[in-house]
Motif scaffolding. Structure first.
Motif, mmCIF file in Angstrom:
data_model
loop_
_atom_site.group_PDB
_atom_site.id
_atom_site.type_symbol
_atom_site.label_atom_id
_atom_site.label_comp_id
_atom_site.label_asym_id
_atom_site.label_seq_id
_atom_site.Cartn_x
_atom_site.Cartn_y
_atom_site.Cartn_z
ATOM 1 N N UNK A 146 20.045 -4.590 0.525
ATOM 2 C CA UNK A 146 21.327 -5.075 0.008
ATOM 3 C C UNK A 146 22.073 -3.922 -0.633
ATOM 4 N N UNK A 147 21.348 -3.103 -1.398
ATOM 5 C CA UNK A 147 21.903 -1.911 -2.034
ATOM 6 C C UNK A 147 20.954 -0.757 -1.769
ATOM 7 N N UNK A 148 21.321 0.114 -0.820
ATOM 8 C CA UNK A 148 20.434 1.202 -0.419
ATOM 9 C C UNK A 148 20.138 2.170 -1.560
ATOM 10 N N UNK A 149 21.040 2.256 -2.529
ATOM 11 C CA UNK A 149 20.817 3.160 -3.660
ATOM 12 C C UNK A 149 19.840 2.578 -4.673
ATOM 13 N N UNK A 150 19.651 1.278 -4.621
ATOM 14 C CA UNK A 150 18.692 0.604 -5.497
ATOM 15 C C UNK A 150 17.800 -0.294 -4.635
ATOM 16 N N UNK A 151 16.948 0.330 -3.822
ATOM 17 C CA UNK A 151 16.158 -0.428 -2.848
ATOM 18 C C UNK A 151 15.148 -1.366 -3.491
ATOM 19 N N UNK A 152 14.941 -2.506 -2.857
ATOM 20 C CA UNK A 152 13.956 -3.482 -3.309
ATOM 21 C C UNK A 152 12.822 -3.654 -2.298
ATOM 22 N N UNK A 153 13.065 -3.217 -1.060
ATOM 23 C CA UNK A 153 12.073 -3.410 -0.009
ATOM 24 C C UNK A 153 11.209 -2.168 0.197
ATOM 25 N N UNK A 154 11.860 -1.012 0.402
ATOM 26 C CA UNK A 154 11.124 0.244 0.599
ATOM 27 C C UNK A 154 11.315 1.097 -0.645
ATOM 28 N N UNK A 155 10.231 1.272 -1.376
ATOM 29 C CA UNK A 155 10.299 1.977 -2.650
ATOM 30 C C UNK A 155 9.694 3.369 -2.533
ATOM 31 N N UNK A 156 10.290 4.322 -3.235
ATOM 32 C CA UNK A 156 9.771 5.685 -3.282
ATOM 33 C C UNK A 156 8.776 5.817 -4.425
ATOM 34 N N UNK A 157 7.624 6.356 -4.131
ATOM 35 C CA UNK A 157 6.640 6.662 -5.166
ATOM 36 C C UNK A 157 6.685 8.167 -5.356
ATOM 37 N N UNK A 158 7.313 8.594 -6.418
ATOM 38 C CA UNK A 158 7.585 10.017 -6.626
ATOM 39 C C UNK A 158 6.306 10.852 -6.542
ATOM 40 N N UNK A 159 6.389 11.905 -5.764
ATOM 41 C CA UNK A 159 5.269 12.822 -5.615
ATOM 42 C C UNK A 159 4.189 12.339 -4.657
ATOM 43 N N UNK A 160 4.380 11.138 -4.089
ATOM 44 C CA UNK A 160 3.363 10.594 -3.186
ATOM 45 C C UNK A 160 3.969 10.232 -1.835
ATOM 46 N N UNK A 168 0.843 -1.197 0.000
ATOM 47 C CA UNK A 168 0.000 0.000 0.000
ATOM 48 C C UNK A 168 0.871 1.237 0.000
ATOM 49 N N UNK A 169 0.618 2.152 -0.909
ATOM 50 C CA UNK A 169 1.382 3.393 -0.980
ATOM 51 C C UNK A 169 0.901 4.332 0.124
ATOM 52 N N UNK A 170 1.865 4.829 0.919
ATOM 53 C CA UNK A 170 1.551 5.741 2.014
ATOM 54 C C UNK A 170 2.206 7.090 1.770
ATOM 55 N N UNK A 171 1.468 8.150 2.019
ATOM 56 C CA UNK A 171 2.060 9.480 1.920
ATOM 57 C C UNK A 171 2.930 9.718 3.148
ATOM 58 N N UNK A 172 3.783 10.731 3.081
ATOM 59 C CA UNK A 172 4.599 11.083 4.236
ATOM 60 C C UNK A 172 3.720 11.453 5.422
#
Length: 232
Positions: free
Chosen positions: A209-223, A173-177
């Motif tokens: 594993x790679x914080x610059x290319x996250x697989x667990x916590x993803x950023x949804x731009x603008x949201x 589920x996408x959550x806003x800040x």
């Protein structure tokens, strides 16, 4: 409380004691660190109120040293008092492991509310769903308040642990800040406050594993952010 303003410390101390808290005051960093390293009567502090403008050491360095203490002493929640709410002080402090911040001047009632929120997060283990959440090699234990990746312990502050739990409970589920901050702090996000992004960066550094290319916590731009359901 590590604060060189004796008058402020006395006022805050008396207010907190009337609210049921025991307060130990240190006028400088050296005295404050001594209390943390050798607590009086063996009673380790439950929380540190840390001023960033101290006479013998920068408060940010104090925060770093607190986090480097062994065992439970290094995990004690830290609430920073920042002069005029300087955003750079806040960001650096959060990066060093502080749990929250409060700019001066402040209302004692707000300080009390933040202290109670931090201690509530620290002591809670009664979330309604499973005590241990597993996502591939990631394991989040609510009761023990620990995070493991592939059997290795991850170092997170109390606040960062709660942020991770909020996301994991709502995986996919996408959550806003605003939604994330309100779920953890119990209040809406302050205008233009992006401290959440600093914390997310620290969480990623701990569990990805790679914080610059996250697989667990993803950023949804603008949201905001989403915790991925499908992981390793």
């Amino acid at each position: 409380m590590i604060e060189d303003d004796a008058r402020l410390a006395q006022m805050v101390g008396e207010y907190l004691e009337r609210s049921g808290f025991g307060v130990t005051h240190a006028l400088d960093a050296r005295a404050g660190m001594a209390v943390l390293q050798e607590p009086p009567a063996g009673a380790s502090p439950d929380l540190v109120i840390l001023d960033l403008m101290l006479p013998d050491m920068d408060g940010l360095e104090v925060c770093r040293r607190v986090r480097s203490l062994p065992g439970e002493a290094g995990k004690v929640p830290v609430l920073m008092l920042t002069a005029k709410g300087d955003p750079m002080d806040r960001i650096v402090g959060l990066e060093l492991g502080a749990d929250d911040y409060l700019p001066k001047p402040f209302e004692p009632r707000e300080l009390l509310a933040r202290i109670r929120a931090i201690l509530r997060r620290k002591g809670e283990g009664g979330q309604p769903s499973a005590k241990v959440m597993r996502f591939g090699s990631l394991e989040i234990d609510r009761d023990a308040r620990t995070v493991m990746v592939a059997g290795q312990s991850c170092e997170l502050t109390s606040y960062q642990f709660d942020l991770l739990v909020v996301l994991a409970e709502r995986a996919g589920r996408v959550l806003t800040r605003d939604q994330i901050m309100e779920a953890v702090r119990g209040r809406e996000l302050e205008a233009f406050d992006r401290s959440i992004d600093v914390h997310m960066g620290r969480i990623r550094a701990a569990i990805e594993v790679d914080a610059k290319n996250p697989k667990r916590i993803l950023t949804v731009r603008g949201v905001g952010y989403v915790f991925a359901k499908q992981q390793d």
